[in-house]
Design a protein around this motif. Sequence first.
Motif, PDB file in Angstrom:
ATOM      1  N   MET A 129       0.814  -1.216   0.000  1.00 46.28           N
ATOM      2  CA  MET A 129       0.000   0.000   0.000  1.00 46.28           C
ATOM      3  C   MET A 129       0.851   1.271   0.000  1.00 46.28           C
ATOM      4  N   GLN A 130       1.895   1.315   0.818  1.00 50.73           N
ATOM      5  CA  GLN A 130       2.674   2.540   0.909  1.00 50.73           C
ATOM      6  C   GLN A 130       3.344   2.865  -0.425  1.00 50.73           C
ATOM      7  N   ARG A 131       3.913   1.861  -1.060  1.00 49.11           N
ATOM      8  CA  ARG A 131       4.554   2.091  -2.351  1.00 49.11           C
ATOM      9  C   ARG A 131       3.523   2.449  -3.407  1.00 49.11           C
ATOM     10  N   THR A 132       2.366   1.764  -3.389  1.00 53.11           N
ATOM     11  CA  THR A 132       1.314   2.031  -4.366  1.00 53.11           C
ATOM     12  C   THR A 132       0.818   3.464  -4.253  1.00 53.11           C
ATOM     13  N   ILE A 133       0.579   3.910  -3.022  1.00 47.58           N
ATOM     14  CA  ILE A 133       0.088   5.284  -2.822  1.00 47.58           C
ATOM     15  C   ILE A 133       1.094   6.289  -3.370  1.00 47.58           C
ATOM     16  N   GLY A 134       2.390   6.037  -3.147  1.00 49.86           N
ATOM     17  CA  GLY A 134       3.409   6.942  -3.663  1.00 49.86           C
ATOM     18  C   GLY A 134       3.403   7.009  -5.180  1.00 49.86           C
ATOM     19  N   ILE A 135       3.285   5.850  -5.838  1.00 51.24           N
ATOM     20  CA  ILE A 135       3.265   5.829  -7.312  1.00 51.24           C
ATOM     21  C   ILE A 135       2.031   6.551  -7.843  1.00 51.24           C
ATOM     22  N   LEU A 136       0.867   6.287  -7.229  1.00 48.09           N
ATOM     23  CA  LEU A 136      -0.373   6.904  -7.708  1.00 48.09           C
ATOM     24  C   LEU A 136      -0.342   8.425  -7.547  1.00 48.09           C
ATOM     25  N   HIS A 137       0.229   8.906  -6.449  1.00 47.53           N
ATOM     26  CA  HIS A 137       0.325  10.360  -6.263  1.00 47.53           C
ATOM     27  C   HIS A 137       1.247  10.985  -7.312  1.00 47.53           C
ATOM     28  N   GLU A 138       2.327  10.273  -7.675  1.00 54.00           N
ATOM     29  CA  GLU A 138       3.199  10.786  -8.734  1.00 54.00           C
ATOM     30  C   GLU A 138       2.429  10.891 -10.063  1.00 54.00           C
ATOM     31  N   LEU A 139       1.607   9.892 -10.357  1.00 55.40           N
ATOM     32  CA  LEU A 139       0.817   9.909 -11.588  1.00 55.40           C
ATOM     33  C   LEU A 139      -0.215  11.039 -11.564  1.00 55.40           C
ATOM     34  N   LYS A 140      -0.842  11.252 -10.398  1.00 53.52           N
ATOM     35  CA  LYS A 140      -1.847  12.310 -10.300  1.00 53.52           C
ATOM     36  C   LYS A 140      -1.219  13.687 -10.470  1.00 53.52           C
ATOM     37  N   LYS A 141       0.035  13.849 -10.000  1.00 54.28           N
ATOM     38  CA  LYS A 141       0.717  15.130 -10.198  1.00 54.28           C
ATOM     39  C   LYS A 141       0.903  15.423 -11.684  1.00 54.28           C
ATOM     40  N   MET A 142       1.068  14.380 -12.491  1.00 55.61           N
ATOM     41  CA  MET A 142       1.215  14.539 -13.937  1.00 55.61           C
ATOM     42  C   MET A 142      -0.120  14.858 -14.594  1.00 55.61           C
ATOM     43  N   GLY A 143      -1.239  14.619 -13.900  1.00 53.32           N
ATOM     44  CA  GLY A 143      -2.553  14.855 -14.480  1.00 53.32           C
ATOM     45  C   GLY A 143      -3.206  13.612 -15.042  1.00 53.32           C
ATOM     46  N   VAL A 144      -2.544  12.462 -14.918  1.00 51.26           N
ATOM     47  CA  VAL A 144      -3.086  11.214 -15.449  1.00 51.26           C
ATOM     48  C   VAL A 144      -4.211  10.708 -14.556  1.00 51.26           C
ATOM     49  N   ARG A 145      -5.241  10.087 -15.161  1.00 50.01           N
ATOM     50  CA  ARG A 145      -6.362   9.545 -14.410  1.00 50.01           C
ATOM     51  C   ARG A 145      -6.078   8.085 -14.058  1.00 50.01           C
ATOM     52  N   ILE A 146      -6.646   7.647 -12.907  1.00 50.80           N
ATOM     53  CA  ILE A 146      -6.411   6.290 -12.406  1.00 50.80           C
ATOM     54  C   ILE A 146      -7.748   5.569 -12.286  1.00 50.80           C
ATOM     55  N   ALA A 147      -7.794   4.335 -12.802  1.00 49.80           N
ATOM     56  CA  ALA A 147      -9.003   3.505 -12.709  1.00 49.80           C
ATOM     57  C   ALA A 147      -8.633   2.147 -12.120  1.00 49.80           C
ATOM     58  N   ILE A 148      -9.569   1.595 -11.320  1.00 53.94           N
ATOM     59  CA  ILE A 148      -9.403   0.223 -10.821  1.00 53.94           C
ATOM     60  C   ILE A 148     -10.199  -0.707 -11.718  1.00 53.94           C
ATOM     61  N   ASP A 149      -9.495  -1.625 -12.354  1.00 54.19           N
ATOM     62  CA  ASP A 149     -10.134  -2.576 -13.271  1.00 54.19           C
ATOM     63  C   ASP A 149     -10.603  -3.809 -12.490  1.00 54.19           C
ATOM     64  N   ASP A 150     -11.628  -4.479 -13.011  1.00 53.06           N
ATOM     65  CA  ASP A 150     -12.162  -5.728 -12.418  1.00 53.06           C
ATOM     66  C   ASP A 150     -12.503  -5.533 -10.947  1.00 53.06           C
ATOM     67  N   PHE A 151     -13.108  -4.386 -10.590  1.00 59.11           N
ATOM     68  CA  PHE A 151     -13.389  -4.115  -9.187  1.00 59.11           C
ATOM     69  C   PHE A 151     -14.427  -5.112  -8.649  1.00 59.11           C
ATOM     70  N   GLY A 152     -14.221  -5.505  -7.418  1.00 57.68           N
ATOM     71  CA  GLY A 152     -15.127  -6.457  -6.770  1.00 57.68           C
ATOM     72  C   GLY A 152     -14.513  -7.814  -6.587  1.00 57.68           C
ATOM     73  N   THR A 153     -13.344  -8.060  -7.216  1.00 54.08           N
ATOM     74  CA  THR A 153     -12.712  -9.379  -7.116  1.00 54.08           C
ATOM     75  C   THR A 153     -11.497  -9.371  -6.212  1.00 54.08           C
TER      76      THR A 153
END
Length: 776
Positions: free
Chosen positions: A642-666
């Motif tokens: 989780m800690q590493r994932t959150i760091g990567i996602l925040h870097e992507l959001k700073k770039m303006g890229v959108r994030i989606a969770i695929d196959d949610f619910g599994t």
Amino acid sequence: MGDGGTVIGHWLHRLVAPPVLFTGIALLFLAVIWGTTLNLVAREHASAERTAAALAADVANTYEAQVVRALREIDTTLKMIRYNLGDAPAQEVLDELRHQELLPPELLFTASVTDARGDVIASTHPASEANQNYFPLARKEDDMVVGQTQRSEGGAERQLSFGRRIESAAGQVEGIVVVSVDAGYFVSGYDSGVLGDQGVLGLVGTDGVFRIRRTGDEVSTGGIIDYDSLVASNDIDNAPATVRHNTWDGIRRYTIARKLYDFPLAIVVGLSEAERLAPVARKERTYFWRAGTASALLIAVMALLGRLSWQLHKARARVLEERVAHAREVEYLAYHDNLTGLPNRALFSRLLSQGMQYARRYEKRMALLFLDLDRFKVINDSLGHDAGDELLQEMGRRLCEATRESDVVARLGGDEFVIILPEIIEGTQVAPVAEKVLAAVGRPFMLAGQEFRVTVSIGIALFPEDGEDEQTLTKNADIAMYHAKEEGKNNFQFYSEKLNTDSLERLTLESSMRRALVNQEFRLFYQSKQDMITGRITGMEALLRWQHPDLGLIPPMQFIPLAEENSLIVPIGRWVLHTACRQNVAWQKEGFPALSMAVNLSMRQFLDEHLIKDIKDALQETGMAPELLELEITESMIMHDMQRTIGILHELKKMGVRIAIDDFGTGYSSLSKLKEFPLDTIKIDSSFIGDIARCAEDRSLTEAIIELGKSLSLIVVAEGVESEEQVDYLRAHSCDQFQGFYINKPMPAAEFAAAVRKQRRGEANSGSSPGQPDSH
């Protein structure tokens, strides 16, 4: 004569040689020193034992006199009360005797009279109650009886009661005269300097039950001993104490137990052997220390004098030992893995060959298990090589625990292990061993302060049917292991000829894949996402396909897992990213609206250290707006670290890229965890949508996911929509967007562009209703 003189001279020369001479002198002085010391120690010890025994006897004499005097006073009081009772009321008799100061002090003693039933009818203490535990005995005995020690009403005192029966002129029992006293009274007056912390004073009844016992400052009651054995050993008057192992607390004491002949009691006195002999023990240690110091000095002098004569010998011996130790270490390192200590590939090869020769000679069978950790590289990349090494070491230990001593566990390298099972009768004997190994590896691991679960895939080959030489047997076990991975991992598979064929196809496919990027054989297909209300296309998802020159169009499920294993997924994913962005920009230049482009990231891509740079390069080189790029990741990916994932996602959001969770619910992520991630979209897995019309559970889960997305202000997209009924249901429950075969299937770029143009013309002419399926 000459020969005799030569022999004598030879022996004299040997005797006066420095090693022999100094050794003899040293031994002589050592014998004198230690002989004197031991004799002195023995005399001191014997004297201390005699003193301790005599002291115990003195304490016993004093204690016996004190107890007998107290008991006689109590007995006299009982007789006096019984004598004065007559026809007068019992309470008046007690009051009169108390007035005359003929009764013991009320502070310590309580005098009372009971009737024939045992009820108290008179007492010097108003709250007194009869101690009934000795009442039946008092009715039978004419002499004084002693009851069991009992707690008083408040629980602070231990009451010990003495009684004599009262008889009528006709000889009938009319009651009991009782005198009660705190049992501690009988052990209160003692010299702590004499008794010490483990010395004991006590009164024990003829029934073997302690009425009171004091050990140091601790006072206790109860406890049963062998009365006859204890008292019989002290029948002789003024006999010195003997060392006994006291059964009630396990301490050795100089113990004396004497029967008080006028009373049903005996005294017990004991002085701790350890405490009484402690001073002499200290003195003995001083003697031994002095003797040891003198001996050490003597030995040091001898060693100093003999140092030169032994120096050369020791040097030679040391060199020889170092050579032997070095040879052993070199041999060990040559045949053992330096991380786990298990046999390495070289020793495994030798042991396997020997095992096969033995099995062939005696017509035996054997089995080879080939093991490979599942997803080890992900753990190694995520937590570091130190954690990976720790995991491999623990893996080696667990495999050894799960197998017999006669089995061989070896590490071939990386995360590959092998197990040799010699002398099996049937192949069915191997399955329980494989299951035991799976269970052992499946237990949680603690790595870097976190709990992890690791699985293993096992391939099994049998000798001689699956290979009659080392290379063939190992290769076939390896093939079976890869089949176990293809079957979902965390299982075992036996080798068969069909697996060999599949393995060749797999090698062919892997070899072709390495050339596919260079030969531009990969293709991107696009599937639209459409608004649930208006039916307009809001974006598309880029889907990878492989146009093999010989095998034709290969679906992703056939080659992407292979690309994950051999790390080709990273350069392939980089190509997908650049190609999708470039196509999106090209469509915008053709006049298409600004549609979002979704690209899937695999676990290995997401954890790649160059991911952020690759995305930046793709956006800069193609000129695509960052907000139009949507990266799709799975639940299992974000929950891995989780800690590493959150760091990567925040870097992507700073770039303006959108994030989606695929196959949610599994992936079983919770709301409390999900809200910590900077997300834009969640995509409902198609497994919930397919049977949504008939399955209430799928409907409930779908509605819950939509509600969750709304509560987190996320866009909710339904995947795998194939019917109008599904669309109507999702629209009724406020789902935002959908994609699936109901509108169109994944198609090449040209066909997708044509579908978009057709929809735009339809909207311009108002000739088709939004949300209706396209002809594609």
